[in-house]
Enzyme design. Structure first.
Site, PDB file in Angstrom:
ATOM      1  N   ASP A 174      52.375  53.802 120.498  1.00 53.26           N
ATOM      2  CA  ASP A 174      52.208  52.498 119.852  1.00 53.26           C
ATOM      3  C   ASP A 174      52.913  52.432 118.495  1.00 53.26           C
ATOM      4  O   ASP A 174      53.345  53.453 117.956  1.00 53.26           O
ATOM      5  CB  ASP A 174      50.715  52.151 119.700  1.00 53.26           C
ATOM      6  CG  ASP A 174      49.873  53.375 119.331  1.00 53.26           C
ATOM      7  OD1 ASP A 174      50.414  54.281 118.667  1.00 53.26           O
ATOM      8  OD2 ASP A 174      48.703  53.426 119.707  1.00 53.26           O
ATOM      9  N   GLU A 189      42.426  47.975 122.908  1.00 56.98           N
ATOM     10  CA  GLU A 189      41.143  47.789 122.238  1.00 56.98           C
ATOM     11  C   GLU A 189      40.073  47.325 123.225  1.00 56.98           C
ATOM     12  O   GLU A 189      40.391  46.668 124.227  1.00 56.98           O
ATOM     13  CB  GLU A 189      41.301  46.722 121.141  1.00 56.98           C
ATOM     14  CG  GLU A 189      42.290  47.083 120.041  1.00 56.98           C
ATOM     15  CD  GLU A 189      41.678  47.995 118.976  1.00 56.98           C
ATOM     16  OE1 GLU A 189      40.970  48.965 119.335  1.00 56.98           O
ATOM     17  OE2 GLU A 189      41.931  47.738 117.790  1.00 56.98           O
ATOM     18  N   HIS A 229      39.087  53.035 121.944  1.00 59.13           N
ATOM     19  CA  HIS A 229      40.430  52.638 122.385  1.00 59.13           C
ATOM     20  C   HIS A 229      41.298  53.866 122.663  1.00 59.13           C
ATOM     21  O   HIS A 229      41.062  54.950 122.134  1.00 59.13           O
ATOM     22  CB  HIS A 229      41.100  51.683 121.387  1.00 59.13           C
ATOM     23  CG  HIS A 229      41.553  52.294 120.093  1.00 59.13           C
ATOM     24  ND1 HIS A 229      41.627  51.581 118.920  1.00 59.13           N
ATOM     25  CD2 HIS A 229      41.989  53.532 119.770  1.00 59.13           C
ATOM     26  CE1 HIS A 229      42.068  52.352 117.952  1.00 59.13           C
ATOM     27  NE2 HIS A 229      42.304  53.555 118.444  1.00 59.13           N
ATOM     28  N   ASN A 259      36.174  53.262 118.382  1.00 56.15           N
ATOM     29  CA  ASN A 259      35.633  52.196 119.241  1.00 56.15           C
ATOM     30  C   ASN A 259      35.999  52.431 120.710  1.00 56.15           C
ATOM     31  O   ASN A 259      35.785  51.569 121.551  1.00 56.15           O
ATOM     32  CB  ASN A 259      36.123  50.812 118.784  1.00 56.15           C
ATOM     33  CG  ASN A 259      37.633  50.658 118.904  1.00 56.15           C
ATOM     34  OD1 ASN A 259      38.318  51.510 119.489  1.00 56.15           O
ATOM     35  ND2 ASN A 259      38.168  49.576 118.374  1.00 56.15           N
TER      36      ASN A 259
HETATM   37  C1  F6R Z   1      47.646  56.298 117.724  1.00 55.89           C
HETATM   38  C2  F6R Z   1      46.784  55.918 118.840  1.00 55.89           C
HETATM   39  C3  F6R Z   1      45.326  55.717 118.619  1.00 55.89           C
HETATM   40  C4  F6R Z   1      44.667  56.940 117.979  1.00 55.89           C
HETATM   41  C5  F6R Z   1      43.188  56.694 117.731  1.00 55.89           C
HETATM   42  C6  F6R Z   1      42.531  57.857 117.017  1.00 55.89           C
HETATM   43  O1  F6R Z   1      48.978  56.426 118.155  1.00 55.89           O
HETATM   44  O2  F6R Z   1      47.271  55.731 119.923  1.00 55.89           O
HETATM   45  O3  F6R Z   1      44.697  55.440 119.846  1.00 55.89           O
HETATM   46  O4  F6R Z   1      44.838  58.051 118.809  1.00 55.89           O
HETATM   47  O5  F6R Z   1      43.021  55.550 116.965  1.00 55.89           O
HETATM   48  O6  F6R Z   1      43.033  57.940 115.725  1.00 55.89           O
HETATM   49  P1  F6R Z   1      42.636  59.163 114.763  1.00 55.89           P
HETATM   50  O7  F6R Z   1      43.225  60.366 115.393  1.00 55.89           O
HETATM   51  O8  F6R Z   1      43.291  58.834 113.458  1.00 55.89           O
HETATM   52  O9  F6R Z   1      41.165  59.194 114.714  1.00 55.89           O
END
Ligand code: F6R
Length: 252
Positions: A67, A143, A138, A136
């Protein structure tokens, strides 16, 4: 789903780095899907170390990031592209032509999403998709919602996701872009194998739901249950709510 619980985040990161190095030895043209965020930082550190020691050769590998923030040009300091350059691409022997990150600054986001899907197909699909999980539930920026997008799309970020990314924007969640480009659920589930990482107690509830709960668009990571080759790598805190007998193996 194969679950492994590690003593700490460092052990998890080095196990994943070893695993990716092994996959690269078996298939030098490996196509890897990559996450950003806090969770994979240890993994990037460890895999860069293995690359420096000559134990991981990325010269023929291809990568696709999950992303990118909408509006973030690749050269933007707060783009995921720059995060990847800093922590990974800039430190290994990867061919820049085989590195793929969605262009958040593309003039037509829809065209950019289609281009990305085509590039993944052209590369022969993703061999291993590495994922983190949002607090959450995702994965990528898919989301929780009443419905999910199958393919790469423009995603609207929820307030908790913008808060979680605020550190990159001087701690100000209102400066985190409200939209992003993200691989879709079918893009992610199309990978031949998937590794989900989670570290810390803040992820325990979502990990529990993803593994034990029903399949629901309200917890996008629960869709990993329908994939046939998923490995879940957790530290003890992230595994704390898994039920006995379903905790999987414990790393030595
Ligand atoms: C980022 C992504 C998100 C993160 C998720 C966890 O490229 O795809 O899904 O993996 O938000 O983020 P952290 O590791 O910062 O808790």
């Amino acid at each position: 789903v194969k679950i492994t619980v590690y003593r700490n985040a460092h052990d998890l990161a080095s196990a994943l780095a070893e695993d990716v190095a092994d996959r690269l030895s078996a298939k030098p043209t490996l196509v890897i899907g990559l996450p950003t965020g806090r969770t994979p930082l240890g993994f990037y550190r460890e895999i860069v170390r293995l690359a420096r020691e000559g134990r991981a050769d990325f010269s023929r590998a291809t990568t696709f990031n999950l992303d990118e923030f909408l509006g973030a040009r690749p050269e933007h300091a707060t783009s995921y592209r720059q995060y990847m350059e800093r922590h990974f691409f800039g430190q290994i022997n990867i061919d820049p032509g085989r590195v793929h990150v969605l262009d958040g600054g593309a003039s037509d986001a829809r065209v950019e999403c289609e281009r990305y899907e085509a590039a993944i197909s052209e590369a022969g699909g993703i061999d291993v998709q590495i994922l983190g999980i949002g607090s959450n539930g995702h994965i990528g920026f898919n989301e929780p919602a009443a419905s999910l997008n199958a393919r790469t799309h423009v995603a609207r970020l929820r307030p908790e996701t913008r808060r979680a990314n605020a550190a990159m924007f001087g701690g100000d969640a209102s400066r985190v872009p409200a939209r992003a480009l993200s691989m879709g659920m079918a893009t992610i589930l199309g990978a031949r194998s998937i590794v989900l990482m989670a570290i810390g107690s803040g992820k325990a509830r979502q990990v529990e739901g993803a593994i034990h709960g029903p399949l629901t668009t309200r917890l996008p990571a629960s869709f990993l249950q329908i994939h046939t080759d998923v490995r879940v790598m957790l530290d003890r805190a992230a595994a704390a709510r898994l039920r006995p007998g379903r905790r999987g193996t414990c790393a030595p």
